[in-house]
Design a protein around this motif. Sequence first.
Motif, short mmCIF file in Angstrom:
data_model
loop_
_atom_site.label_atom_id
_atom_site.label_comp_id
_atom_site.label_asym_id
_atom_site.label_seq_id
_atom_site.Cartn_x
_atom_site.Cartn_y
_atom_site.Cartn_z
N CYS A 92 5.27 -6.64 3.53
CA CYS A 92 5.69 -7.36 2.35
C CYS A 92 4.59 -7.04 1.24
O CYS A 92 4.82 -6.66 0.00
CB CYS A 92 6.21 -8.63 2.61
N ALA A 93 3.22 -7.40 1.65
CA ALA A 93 2.26 -7.07 0.51
C ALA A 93 2.18 -5.88 -0.02
O ALA A 93 2.04 -5.69 -1.25
CB ALA A 93 1.15 -7.69 1.34
N LEU A 94 2.29 -4.83 0.86
CA LEU A 94 2.19 -3.38 0.43
C LEU A 94 3.48 -3.21 -0.37
O LEU A 94 3.04 -2.41 -1.33
CB LEU A 94 2.37 -2.54 1.78
N MET A 95 4.71 -3.42 -0.20
CA MET A 95 5.71 -3.24 -0.94
C MET A 95 5.39 -3.83 -2.27
O MET A 95 5.69 -3.27 -3.42
CB MET A 95 7.02 -3.75 -0.58
N SER A 96 5.14 -5.03 -2.28
CA SER A 96 4.81 -5.74 -3.53
C SER A 96 3.84 -5.18 -4.52
O SER A 96 3.87 -5.13 -5.53
CB SER A 96 4.60 -7.15 -3.33
N GLN A 97 2.81 -4.48 -3.91
CA GLN A 97 1.91 -4.15 -4.67
C GLN A 97 2.29 -2.63 -5.14
O GLN A 97 1.82 -2.21 -6.15
CB GLN A 97 0.49 -3.64 -3.67
N VAL A 98 3.00 -1.76 -4.31
CA VAL A 98 3.32 -0.35 -4.80
C VAL A 98 4.48 -0.35 -5.52
O VAL A 98 4.59 0.55 -6.70
CB VAL A 98 3.54 0.27 -3.63
N PHE A 99 5.58 -0.94 -5.39
CA PHE A 99 6.82 -0.83 -6.02
C PHE A 99 6.60 -1.55 -7.42
O PHE A 99 6.25 -2.69 -7.33
CB PHE A 99 7.96 -1.60 -5.22
N PRO A 100 7.05 -1.01 -8.33
CA PRO A 100 6.74 -1.73 -9.65
C PRO A 100 7.82 -2.90 -9.72
O PRO A 100 8.86 -2.82 -9.17
CB PRO A 100 7.27 -0.57 -10.81
N ASN A 101 7.20 -4.12 -10.33
CA ASN A 101 7.92 -5.18 -10.42
C ASN A 101 8.12 -5.76 -9.07
O ASN A 101 9.11 -6.30 -8.67
CB ASN A 101 9.21 -5.24 -11.17
N SER A 102 7.53 -5.03 -7.96
CA SER A 102 7.79 -5.60 -6.66
C SER A 102 9.13 -5.42 -5.96
O SER A 102 9.49 -5.77 -4.89
CB SER A 102 7.46 -7.12 -6.34
N ASP A 103 9.88 -4.37 -6.67
CA ASP A 103 11.25 -4.29 -6.54
C ASP A 103 11.66 -2.84 -5.87
O ASP A 103 11.16 -1.81 -6.51
CB ASP A 103 11.91 -4.15 -7.85
N PRO A 104 11.96 -2.86 -4.64
CA PRO A 104 12.26 -1.50 -3.97
C PRO A 104 13.14 -0.60 -4.69
O PRO A 104 13.24 0.66 -4.59
CB PRO A 104 12.87 -2.08 -2.65
N ALA A 105 13.92 -1.05 -5.47
CA ALA A 105 14.96 -0.07 -6.35
C ALA A 105 13.77 0.88 -7.19
O ALA A 105 14.64 2.06 -7.58
CB ALA A 105 15.70 -0.95 -7.19
N ASN A 106 12.86 0.55 -7.57
CA ASN A 106 11.82 1.34 -8.11
C ASN A 106 11.11 2.36 -7.33
O ASN A 106 9.98 2.96 -7.79
CB ASN A 106 11.03 0.51 -8.91
N TRP A 107 11.35 2.74 -6.12
CA TRP A 107 10.60 3.40 -5.20
C TRP A 107 10.37 4.74 -5.87
O TRP A 107 9.46 5.33 -5.53
CB TRP A 107 11.51 3.49 -3.92
N GLU A 108 11.34 5.41 -6.55
CA GLU A 108 11.30 6.63 -7.02
C GLU A 108 10.09 6.96 -7.96
O GLU A 108 9.49 8.12 -8.12
CB GLU A 108 12.57 7.00 -7.68
N THR A 109 9.69 5.83 -8.57
CA THR A 109 8.60 6.05 -9.49
C THR A 109 7.24 6.10 -8.79
O THR A 109 6.17 6.31 -9.58
CB THR A 109 8.55 4.80 -10.64
N VAL A 110 6.87 5.71 -7.51
CA VAL A 110 6.06 5.59 -7.04
C VAL A 110 5.39 7.21 -6.61
O VAL A 110 6.13 8.02 -6.23
CB VAL A 110 5.83 4.92 -5.62
N ASP A 111 4.33 7.31 -7.15
CA ASP A 111 3.61 8.56 -6.89
C ASP A 111 2.00 8.45 -6.22
O ASP A 111 1.61 7.51 -5.88
CB ASP A 111 3.39 9.56 -8.33
N GLY A 112 1.69 9.81 -6.07
CA GLY A 112 0.20 9.82 -5.30
C GLY A 112 0.21 9.60 -3.93
O GLY A 112 1.20 9.66 -3.29
N PHE A 113 -0.89 9.77 -3.57
CA PHE A 113 -1.20 9.83 -2.00
C PHE A 113 -1.91 8.70 -1.37
O PHE A 113 -2.18 7.77 -2.29
CB PHE A 113 -2.24 11.05 -1.49
N LEU A 114 -1.96 8.45 -0.24
CA LEU A 114 -2.62 7.22 0.24
C LEU A 114 -3.98 7.08 -0.11
O LEU A 114 -4.73 7.88 0.05
CB LEU A 114 -2.54 7.00 1.97
N PRO A 115 -4.52 5.84 -0.40
CA PRO A 115 -5.99 5.64 -0.84
C PRO A 115 -6.79 6.18 0.48
O PRO A 115 -7.93 6.32 0.25
CB PRO A 115 -5.85 4.23 -1.08
#
Length: 258
Positions: A92-115
Amino acid sequence: MKKSGEICLLFLTLLCILAFTLPASSMANTVDTNKSSFDQLLKANEMKEKAEKLGKFHYLELADSVEEKNLKHLVPQFLKEKEIGKKLTLACALMSQVFPNSDPANWETVDGFLPCNTNIPLQLCALDALMQAVVIFVQDGSEESLLTARYLVERLGSSSYGKYYFITETPVEFRKAMDILVDKTLMVPGIWTSDNITGHLPLTPRYGGCISDDYAVQENMQFFNGMYQLASYGPYAWDRRRGRFYYVVSTPCSPRYW
């Protein structure tokens, strides 16, 4: 003759009784069926509203309970954690940090690789967190958990590509959880079906080296662009079935596994 007349009169009386009784009975059954369907629809809408409010609240509450906010440390913790309760809060914390506005609907905007791994897309890791969280919530089975699972699934499904790439085709464990979730929370069954069951959780793949573009197409792999995002074609390819992620080259190249 008198006896025959009495029999005829009795027969006609019975016919009259049946004529009035059968339609009334049929109408009563129809009314009962319609009432049952209406009650079911009301309950389904109620579950949906609860998921949007209570499910979202519980998801964010679990996310906030994790003190680690740095993705450089949060991602490897999520990937390595085995204990179910901790795995859930980290997801839940990872999703909240990665998805814009903590919303899974915005998954497409996530880019880049794992830190912690420059060869693996952060986008897939975040979706892995969602799928594993849904499975854990469904396994728990409480109303709060089921509503939270439904919220996550419906937010992902609100994106047409999200539904296409991760529900229409999905891993075995996630599909099993979805079947239970649809039944328990009265989601519309036909909307949440899967045409292909491919691969297993965890969704986050391992790096497999390089492959040729011809081999990637032949094996029906999913391409990623240079920003590590799902794409129709690109320099990276994801083998869902084997759980591997590759660098794509135009010249013939045999897969190299770590």
